[in-house]
Design a protein around this motif. Structure first.
Motif, mmCIF file in Angstrom:
data_model
loop_
_atom_site.group_PDB
_atom_site.id
_atom_site.type_symbol
_atom_site.label_atom_id
_atom_site.label_comp_id
_atom_site.label_asym_id
_atom_site.label_seq_id
_atom_site.Cartn_x
_atom_site.Cartn_y
_atom_site.Cartn_z
ATOM 1 N N LEU A 82 0.871 -1.169 0.000
ATOM 2 C CA LEU A 82 0.000 0.000 0.000
ATOM 3 C C LEU A 82 0.909 1.220 0.000
ATOM 4 O O LEU A 82 1.805 1.320 0.835
ATOM 5 C CB LEU A 82 -0.891 0.008 1.244
ATOM 6 N N ALA A 83 0.688 2.114 -0.952
ATOM 7 C CA ALA A 83 1.527 3.316 -1.032
ATOM 8 C C ALA A 83 0.715 4.470 -1.578
ATOM 9 O O ALA A 83 -0.133 4.289 -2.449
ATOM 10 C CB ALA A 83 2.736 3.069 -1.943
ATOM 11 N N SER A 84 0.980 5.656 -1.048
ATOM 12 C CA SER A 84 0.348 6.854 -1.607
ATOM 13 C C SER A 84 1.400 7.938 -1.749
ATOM 14 O O SER A 84 2.401 7.955 -1.025
ATOM 15 C CB SER A 84 -0.819 7.330 -0.741
ATOM 16 N N LYS A 85 1.174 8.827 -2.706
ATOM 17 C CA LYS A 85 2.102 9.935 -2.918
ATOM 18 C C LYS A 85 2.093 10.823 -1.671
ATOM 19 O O LYS A 85 1.055 10.985 -1.028
ATOM 20 C CB LYS A 85 1.679 10.737 -4.146
ATOM 21 N N PRO A 86 3.227 11.417 -1.324
ATOM 22 C CA PRO A 86 3.285 12.257 -0.122
ATOM 23 C C PRO A 86 2.233 13.363 -0.100
ATOM 24 O O PRO A 86 1.630 13.623 0.941
ATOM 25 C CB PRO A 86 4.706 12.836 -0.165
ATOM 26 N N ASP A 87 1.962 14.000 -1.240
ATOM 27 C CA ASP A 87 0.986 15.096 -1.245
ATOM 28 C C ASP A 87 -0.460 14.605 -1.171
ATOM 29 O O ASP A 87 -1.381 15.394 -1.055
ATOM 30 C CB ASP A 87 1.182 16.003 -2.463
ATOM 31 N N ALA A 88 -0.652 13.284 -1.203
ATOM 32 C CA ALA A 88 -2.004 12.722 -1.116
ATOM 33 C C ALA A 88 -2.292 12.118 0.251
ATOM 34 O O ALA A 88 -3.422 11.717 0.521
ATOM 35 C CB ALA A 88 -2.180 11.655 -2.199
ATOM 36 N N ARG A 89 -1.304 12.066 1.126
ATOM 37 C CA ARG A 89 -1.494 11.439 2.442
ATOM 38 C C ARG A 89 -2.436 12.282 3.295
ATOM 39 O O ARG A 89 -2.424 13.492 3.238
ATOM 40 C CB ARG A 89 -0.149 11.242 3.122
ATOM 41 N N GLY A 90 -3.269 11.574 4.046
ATOM 42 C CA GLY A 90 -4.245 12.255 4.893
ATOM 43 C C GLY A 90 -5.488 12.698 4.154
ATOM 44 O O GLY A 90 -6.320 13.414 4.698
ATOM 45 N N LYS A 91 -5.637 12.261 2.902
ATOM 46 C CA LYS A 91 -6.795 12.670 2.087
ATOM 47 C C LYS A 91 -7.713 11.502 1.740
ATOM 48 O O LYS A 91 -8.520 11.596 0.828
ATOM 49 C CB LYS A 91 -6.310 13.356 0.813
ATOM 50 N N GLY A 92 -7.564 10.382 2.448
ATOM 51 C CA GLY A 92 -8.456 9.245 2.232
ATOM 52 C C GLY A 92 -7.990 8.244 1.191
ATOM 53 O O GLY A 92 -8.702 7.288 0.894
ATOM 54 N N VAL A 93 -6.787 8.435 0.667
ATOM 55 C CA VAL A 93 -6.282 7.533 -0.371
ATOM 56 C C VAL A 93 -6.066 6.131 0.188
ATOM 57 O O VAL A 93 -6.535 5.140 -0.375
ATOM 58 C CB VAL A 93 -4.983 8.084 -1.001
ATOM 59 N N GLY A 94 -5.346 6.028 1.315
ATOM 60 C CA GLY A 94 -5.090 4.723 1.922
ATOM 61 C C GLY A 94 -6.377 4.009 2.296
ATOM 62 O O GLY A 94 -6.544 2.820 2.015
ATOM 63 N N THR A 95 -7.294 4.741 2.919
ATOM 64 C CA THR A 95 -8.580 4.148 3.302
ATOM 65 C C THR A 95 -9.315 3.627 2.076
ATOM 66 O O THR A 95 -9.822 2.498 2.078
ATOM 67 C CB THR A 95 -9.443 5.193 4.037
ATOM 68 N N SER A 96 -9.378 4.432 1.023
ATOM 69 C CA SER A 96 -10.073 4.011 -0.199
ATOM 70 C C SER A 96 -9.447 2.764 -0.803
ATOM 71 O O SER A 96 -10.151 1.860 -1.251
ATOM 72 C CB SER A 96 -10.069 5.139 -1.226
#
Length: 157
Positions: A82-96
């Motif tokens: 599971l990975a998300s771009k740094p500027d996308a963290r805290g915006k629900g990407v991981g949860t989605s």
């Protein structure tokens, strides 16, 4: 390209061959070891035993990815990455992405989703625990660089 606003709807879809460059770039930027190679991603994109998911704010704004493995005869799926771009963290990407992985596992009649996480990855641990995952095993020296991990699992109802 500026980061998406916090209110942008995160969409998750199955990754396509056209996502390969973004997948590899995020892998290299996110993980210091235990990385998936370009060849591995390419294989997983066409595999029946793997599912590569991509999160985006619109079809082309790549935000993150999840890789799920399914083993023949097993009712337990594995969230491998599971990975998300740094500027996308805290915006629900991981949860989605995790919720999409769970839905895919349910569609394949899996009873649980299992994952491993580094003991020092506190943000990921908070995410998994918030989503109902339970820690069930310490993994001594589990990672390629000798790092320790935790195994988590969630029953899929």
């Amino acid at each position: 390209m500026p980061p998406p606003p916090a209110t942008a709807a995160v969409r998750v879809r199955r990754a396509e061959l056209s996502d390969l460059d973004d997948l590899v770039a995020l892998e290299l930027a996110t993980f210091a070891s235990d990385r998936l190679s370009r060849a591995q991603y390419r294989r997983h994109l066409d595999s029946d035993s793997a599912l590569v998911l991509v999160a985006s704010a619109n079809h082309r704004h790549f935000l993150g990815t999840a890789v799920v493995f399914f083993r023949k005869g097993s009712k337990v799926a594995r969230l491998y990455s599971l990975a998300s771009k740094p500027d996308a963290r805290g915006k629900g990407v991981g949860t989605s992405l995790v919720e999409a992985a769970e839905a895919a596992a349910r569609r394949r009649r899996c009873h649980a989703l299992r994952l491993e996480v580094r003991t020092d990855n506190l943000a990921a641990i908070r995410l998994y625990e918030r989503l109902g995952y339970r820690r069930n095993r310490f993994l001594d020296g589990f990672y390629e660089d000798g790092g320790n991990g935790w195994r988590y699992e969630k029953a899929l109802g």
